[in-house]
Design a protein around this motif. Structure first.
Motif, PDB file in Angstrom:
ATOM      1  N   UNK A   1      75.488  66.551  56.058  1.00 32.94           N
ATOM      2  CA  UNK A   1      75.633  65.132  55.690  1.00 32.94           C
ATOM      3  C   UNK A   1      74.331  64.611  55.081  1.00 32.94           C
ATOM      4  N   UNK A   2      73.195  65.097  55.556  1.00 36.28           N
ATOM      5  CA  UNK A   2      71.909  64.706  54.970  1.00 36.28           C
ATOM      6  C   UNK A   2      71.790  65.160  53.529  1.00 36.28           C
TER       7      UNK A   2
ATOM      8  N   UNK B   1      64.388  69.004  51.695  1.00 40.23           N
ATOM      9  CA  UNK B   1      65.016  69.121  53.010  1.00 40.23           C
ATOM     10  C   UNK B   1      63.992  69.185  54.145  1.00 40.23           C
ATOM     11  N   UNK B   2      62.953  69.967  53.972  1.00 40.54           N
ATOM     12  CA  UNK B   2      61.932  70.133  55.008  1.00 40.54           C
ATOM     13  C   UNK B   2      61.262  68.803  55.372  1.00 40.54           C
ATOM     14  N   UNK B   3      61.167  67.905  54.426  1.00 41.88           N
ATOM     15  CA  UNK B   3      60.513  66.608  54.634  1.00 41.88           C
ATOM     16  C   UNK B   3      61.476  65.531  55.109  1.00 41.88           C
ATOM     17  N   UNK B   4      62.752  65.661  54.765  1.00 40.99           N
ATOM     18  CA  UNK B   4      63.659  64.523  54.915  1.00 40.99           C
ATOM     19  C   UNK B   4      64.801  64.682  55.908  1.00 40.99           C
ATOM     20  N   UNK B   5      65.188  65.898  56.224  1.00 38.24           N
ATOM     21  CA  UNK B   5      66.284  66.064  57.184  1.00 38.24           C
ATOM     22  C   UNK B   5      65.809  65.738  58.595  1.00 38.24           C
ATOM     23  N   UNK B   6      66.604  64.945  59.293  1.00 38.84           N
ATOM     24  CA  UNK B   6      66.256  64.506  60.646  1.00 38.84           C
ATOM     25  C   UNK B   6      66.713  65.563  61.651  1.00 38.84           C
ATOM     26  N   UNK B   7      65.795  66.077  62.472  1.00 37.49           N
ATOM     27  CA  UNK B   7      66.195  67.060  63.488  1.00 37.49           C
ATOM     28  C   UNK B   7      67.275  66.488  64.414  1.00 37.49           C
ATOM     29  N   UNK B   8      68.250  67.335  64.724  1.00 43.43           N
ATOM     30  CA  UNK B   8      69.334  66.925  65.614  1.00 43.43           C
ATOM     31  C   UNK B   8      70.560  66.410  64.893  1.00 43.43           C
TER      32      UNK B   8
END
Length: 184
Positions: free
Chosen positions: A47-48, A35-42
């Motif tokens: 859904x991610x 998650x720390x590497x792949x989730x897009x801020x905002x």
């Protein structure tokens, strides 16, 4: 959507250990989703998470000293549903340092108790559980314990190469016997 080899489900309290393992997986040629590497801020993280769980062939569920976190429990439910419907989907419990030994598997989410786990309790630098995990991600069994055999081609008898080079009349039978065991 980018494809990953393994989804790393974890309690946020265990993130440093999980990120360490994620780096080791990358070094081993495995593409982890963290998650720390792949989730897009905002963007909504739910859904991610759902997209990643749908697009990874394997899900690792990390169990640390504080157990499975709230969001990890939700991820496990999605992964278990997928594992029930897809025979090739792998769901792997992973024990982290700080988890008691012997491990009380009844503390796992109910459907994880039937699965074999990877055990990092001896430390994150232990190479055997990393090898076991990489093999599991690929759908392969752990294989033999490499700590039992020679790790390299070093002769197990000190000075053997020297003896072979300096004593041409040394018994051919002994030479063949030691050379065969040395290379195996």
């Amino acid at each position: 959507m980018e494809v990953f080899d393994i989804f790393l489900s974890h309690n946020s309290a265990d993130k440093p250990a999980v990120e360490d393992i994620a780096h080791k997986l990358k070094d081993a040629g495995v593409k982890p989703w963290l998650d720390k590497w792949c989730l897009v801020p905002g963007k909504t993280f739910q859904s991610g998470l759902a997209d990643a769980l749908r697009n990874c062939a394997t899900c690792a569920v990390f169990i640390g000293p504080k157990g499975v976190g709230d969001w990890a429990r939700e991820e496990v439910l999605v992964a278990q549903d997928r594992a029930a419907k897809e025979a090739g989907y792998r769901l792997i419990p992973i024990l982290l340092p700080g988890v008691p030994d012997p491990f009380d598997y009844s503390k796992l989410p109910p459907f994880l108790t039937q699965r074999t786990w990877v055990d990092f309790r001896k430390g994150l630098d232990d190479e055997r559980p990393l090898r076991v995990l990489v093999n599991a991600i690929k759908g392969k069994p752990p294989g033999p314990d490499s700590a039992r055999g020679q790790a390299d081609n070093t002769c197990p008898i000190k000075g053997w190469r020297c003896l072979m080079k300096s004593t041409p009349s040394f018994s051919l039978a002994a030479s063949e016997m030691f050379s065969a065991s040395w290379r195996s």
